[in-house]
Write a protein that holds these residues in place. Structure first.
Motif, PDB file in Angstrom:
ATOM      1  N   MET A  37       0.861  -1.183   0.000  1.00 50.28           N
ATOM      2  CA  MET A  37       0.000   0.000   0.000  1.00 50.28           C
ATOM      3  C   MET A  37       0.902   1.240   0.000  1.00 50.28           C
ATOM      4  O   MET A  37       1.708   1.425   0.914  1.00 50.28           O
ATOM      5  N   VAL A  38       0.781   2.040  -1.045  1.00 44.51           N
ATOM      6  CA  VAL A  38       1.608   3.242  -1.169  1.00 44.51           C
ATOM      7  C   VAL A  38       0.982   4.355  -0.332  1.00 44.51           C
ATOM      8  O   VAL A  38      -0.212   4.652  -0.475  1.00 44.51           O
ATOM      9  N   ARG A  39       1.783   4.924   0.540  1.00 44.96           N
ATOM     10  CA  ARG A  39       1.293   6.045   1.339  1.00 44.96           C
ATOM     11  C   ARG A  39       1.744   7.357   0.732  1.00 44.96           C
ATOM     12  O   ARG A  39       2.812   7.439   0.119  1.00 44.96           O
ATOM     13  N   ALA A  40       0.914   8.367   0.953  1.00 48.28           N
ATOM     14  CA  ALA A  40       1.272   9.722   0.535  1.00 48.28           C
ATOM     15  C   ALA A  40       0.926  10.628   1.710  1.00 48.28           C
ATOM     16  O   ALA A  40       0.519  10.143   2.768  1.00 48.28           O
ATOM     17  N   ARG A  41       1.108  11.935   1.544  1.00 47.23           N
ATOM     18  CA  ARG A  41       0.797  12.869   2.625  1.00 47.23           C
ATOM     19  C   ARG A  41      -0.198  13.917   2.151  1.00 47.23           C
ATOM     20  O   ARG A  41      -0.070  14.430   1.033  1.00 47.23           O
ATOM     21  N   ALA A  42      -1.167  14.235   3.005  1.00 42.04           N
ATOM     22  CA  ALA A  42      -2.128  15.292   2.689  1.00 42.04           C
ATOM     23  C   ALA A  42      -1.351  16.576   2.403  1.00 42.04           C
ATOM     24  O   ALA A  42      -0.459  16.945   3.166  1.00 42.04           O
ATOM     25  N   ARG A  47      -0.342  14.959   7.046  1.00 46.07           N
ATOM     26  CA  ARG A  47      -0.614  13.637   7.617  1.00 46.07           C
ATOM     27  C   ARG A  47      -0.611  12.563   6.540  1.00 46.07           C
ATOM     28  O   ARG A  47      -1.154  12.759   5.459  1.00 46.07           O
ATOM     29  N   PRO A  48      -0.049  11.386   6.851  1.00 41.43           N
ATOM     30  CA  PRO A  48      -0.055  10.305   5.860  1.00 41.43           C
ATOM     31  C   PRO A  48      -1.472   9.790   5.591  1.00 41.43           C
ATOM     32  O   PRO A  48      -2.328   9.834   6.473  1.00 41.43           O
ATOM     33  N   PHE A  49      -1.686   9.334   4.372  1.00 40.87           N
ATOM     34  CA  PHE A  49      -2.913   8.599   4.038  1.00 40.87           C
ATOM     35  C   PHE A  49      -2.557   7.482   3.067  1.00 40.87           C
ATOM     36  O   PHE A  49      -1.488   7.512   2.449  1.00 40.87           O
ATOM     37  N   ASN A  50      -3.437   6.489   2.987  1.00 44.04           N
ATOM     38  CA  ASN A  50      -3.217   5.365   2.079  1.00 44.04           C
ATOM     39  C   ASN A  50      -3.731   5.744   0.704  1.00 44.04           C
ATOM     40  O   ASN A  50      -4.923   5.916   0.491  1.00 44.04           O
ATOM     41  N   PHE A  51      -2.795   5.858  -0.232  1.00 42.49           N
ATOM     42  CA  PHE A  51      -3.073   6.423  -1.554  1.00 42.49           C
ATOM     43  C   PHE A  51      -3.605   5.346  -2.500  1.00 42.49           C
ATOM     44  O   PHE A  51      -4.618   5.524  -3.180  1.00 42.49           O
ATOM     45  N   GLY A  52      -2.961   4.199  -2.552  1.00 40.78           N
ATOM     46  CA  GLY A  52      -3.362   3.110  -3.444  1.00 40.78           C
ATOM     47  C   GLY A  52      -2.245   2.084  -3.450  1.00 40.78           C
ATOM     48  O   GLY A  52      -1.134   2.390  -3.022  1.00 40.78           O
ATOM     49  N   GLU A  53      -2.560   0.882  -3.920  1.00 40.87           N
ATOM     50  CA  GLU A  53      -1.554  -0.177  -3.838  1.00 40.87           C
ATOM     51  C   GLU A  53      -0.727  -0.272  -5.116  1.00 40.87           C
ATOM     52  O   GLU A  53      -1.077   0.296  -6.144  1.00 40.87           O
TER      53      GLU A  53
ATOM     54  N   SER B  53      -7.120   1.306  -7.972  1.00 41.44           N
ATOM     55  CA  SER B  53      -6.282   1.467  -6.792  1.00 41.44           C
ATOM     56  C   SER B  53      -5.128   0.461  -6.739  1.00 41.44           C
ATOM     57  O   SER B  53      -4.727   0.023  -5.667  1.00 41.44           O
ATOM     58  N   SER B  91       4.047   1.320   2.377  1.00 37.22           N
ATOM     59  CA  SER B  91       5.278   2.018   1.992  1.00 37.22           C
ATOM     60  C   SER B  91       5.520   3.186   2.935  1.00 37.22           C
ATOM     61  O   SER B  91       4.629   3.586   3.693  1.00 37.22           O
ATOM     62  N   ALA B 171       1.504  17.574  10.543  1.00 36.07           N
ATOM     63  CA  ALA B 171       2.205  16.331  10.217  1.00 36.07           C
ATOM     64  C   ALA B 171       1.516  15.132  10.854  1.00 36.07           C
ATOM     65  O   ALA B 171       1.536  14.040  10.306  1.00 36.07           O
TER      66      ALA B 171
END
Lengths: 139, 355
Positions: A37-42, A47-53, B53, B91, B171
């Motif tokens: 699961m690739v995370r990104a940040r708002a 804050r991190p969020f789960n962007f997509g796999e 996704s 990740s 953050a």
């Protein structure tokens, strides 16, 4: 590991076939495809969020001489992960590792750098300077 | 409610065989390869990866081929496939500030540091059908500048941030990150779940929602602070190795919207932000997502929430096209018993009226 992961599968296959001595190895973990699961940040920095796999294939091998190598490679190419793990194991070896760096890793890294340069130069050719034009009602 | 039915196997098999034949089309015409779909229908692949996704160009191309180009069906196929794969983990958050930028524009600052970079864009094309493509004329080679664009370009938003004129993103420390693929959406939904849901959401639905917010249904006064597209490296912390490994690069499009905010008793007036992120080159999607993200922050910013785009339950409850398609299309399932009941009721009422 990064250079091996980012290389094209065909480039790794080429590099492997050009090795003077192809080592024997056994699998500690057979090539296995799964998801990360690739995370990104708002806002890019919040804050991190789960962007997509994304699909990822991993593999671990042990060479005859006991050296262990691992690979985590984007995509579903089992052979890519297997050879990347075997090359990673070879690179752990001080003696062979140095030669391998010169013969395999540096050319792969250079090819990746060339691809990046080409894209970067094409992008630079599309750089613009906008002029704001005086609007009619201001005259 | 629907009832179980039996039979029809042969008809179903025959229907699927005909579907296969129809999918292939005229056999005199060469069959499409996945590499052709990936290379020549790249934006279709980007959309299917984004809403499916899963970042995997080949799988998305296969889904598009199998679905005969039906994007929503292709998204469904990709979502179904992903359930067959194990999850290795999460990740590290990607750093879009370190993106190898291929396109980067700002509509708020003309002289943005690093420059406006158009990239391979449809903007400024005349939207006239190009019949040279029908004749399969080869493209003109893309010119190359002497030097590449800078390795990393500063965020446009940081220009405003330095003066404190725009809110900064918290953050958030170590608080757990919600994951829709593990637990269903619950309301009120945090920004993490909202962004995940929007990132997977249907482009058409979010585009319409974003458009409605621009047309006055929940005014947000947006500016496209920055749109950037390019490649980022994904890093994964491998437990058995004890360090983070680079898995590879993925292409993403990021949209930073800058919006008005009048301020409150506690805060002076400043700009607020909406965020959009999508796989590949998916600019319309990323922009729509950013507008809707900002619109849904109405409650948090003390704005009066009156419009659909400002209502997270409405937006997030309806933006998933796999769910929406499934529920709409479930009406095709046998509702024979239900309908018999309704039919009986109507007949009875009419009899009573006649008496």
């Amino acid at each position: 590991m990064s250079v091996l992961a980012k290389a094209e599968a065909s480039e790794i296959e080429d590099a492997w076939s050009r090795l003077r001595q192809v080592p024997a190895y056994i699998f500690l973990r057979r090539p296995e495809t799964g998801l990360v699961m690739v995370r990104a940040r708002a806002g890019g920095d919040g804050r991190p969020f789960n962007f997509g796999e994304m699909t990822v294939t991993r593999c671990s091998v042990r060479l005859d001489d006991g050296m262990i190598g691992h690979a985590y490679v984007a995509g579903r190419n089992a052979r890519h992960a297997e050879l990347a793990a075997a090359l990673d194991a070879l690179l752990q070896d001080d003696g062979r590792g140095r030669a391998l760096r010169v013969e395999v890793i540096h050319p792969l890294a250079a090819a990746q750098e060339r691809r990046r340069m080409t894209e970067g130069r094409k992008a630079a050719a599309t750089k613009v300077d906008f002029f704001t034009v005086k609007r009619g009602e201001d005259q | 409610m629907y009832v179980a039915v039996k039979g029809g196997e042969r008809a179903i098999d025959n229907a699927h065989a005909w579907l296969g034949e129809t999918r292939r089309g005229d056999r005199q015409v060469p069959e499409l390869s996945l590499a052709q779909i990936d290379g020549q229908l790249a934006l279709a692949v980007d959309r299917v990866m984004t809403e499916g996704s899963v970042y995997d160009r080949e799988l998305a191309a296969l889904a598009i081929k199998q679905a005969q180009g039906d994007q929503v069906e292709a998204v469904f196929l990709l979502r179904a496939y992903r359930t067959t794969l194990p999850r290795f983990g999460y990740s590290l958050p990607i750093d879009t500030g370190a993106m190898r930028v291929r396109r980067r524009i700002s509509s708020t600052f003309k002289d943005v540091p690093g420059g406006q970079i158009l990239g391979p864009t449809y903007d400024y094309t005349h939207r006239l059908l190009d019949f040279s493509l029908a004749a399969e004329a080869p493209p003109v080679a893309a010119p190359m500048a002497e030097d590449p664009v800078d390795d990393t370009l500063p965020r446009v938003i940081d220009v405003l941030g330095r003066e404190g004129l725009i809110e900064s993103e918290a953050a958030g420390g170590d608080s757990p990150v919600g994951d829709l693929t593990r637990e269903p959406m619950a309301f009120p939904a945090g920004r993490d779940l909202r962004l995940q849901s929007l990132a997977r959401g249907d482009e058409g639905f979010l585009l319409a929602m974003a458009y409605s917010s621009q047309r006055g249904y929940g005014h947000t006064h947006p500016f496209a602070g920055e749109i950037r597209m390019g490649e980022v490296t994904v890093e994964f912390f491998a437990e058995e190795l004890g360090f983070a490994v680079e898995l590879g690069d993925i292409a993403v499009t990021e949209s930073q919207m800058v919006n008005q905010f009048r301020g409150s008793a506690e805060q002076p007036p400043q700009f607020t932000r909406g965020y959009g992120l999508a796989f590949g080159r998916s600019e319309r999607k990323a922009m729509a997502m950013a507008l809707v993200d900002r619109a849904m922050r109405a409650g948090e910013l003390g704005e009066e929430a009156t419009a659909p785009a400002q209502d997270p339950e409405f937006v997030l409850g309806h933006c998933d096209n796999v769910e929406a398609s499934g529920f709409t299309q479930h009406l095709k399932l046998p509702h024979y018993v239900d309908f018999q009941g309704e039919l009986e009721l109507i007949r009875r009422l009419r009899r009573k009226d006649g008496e």
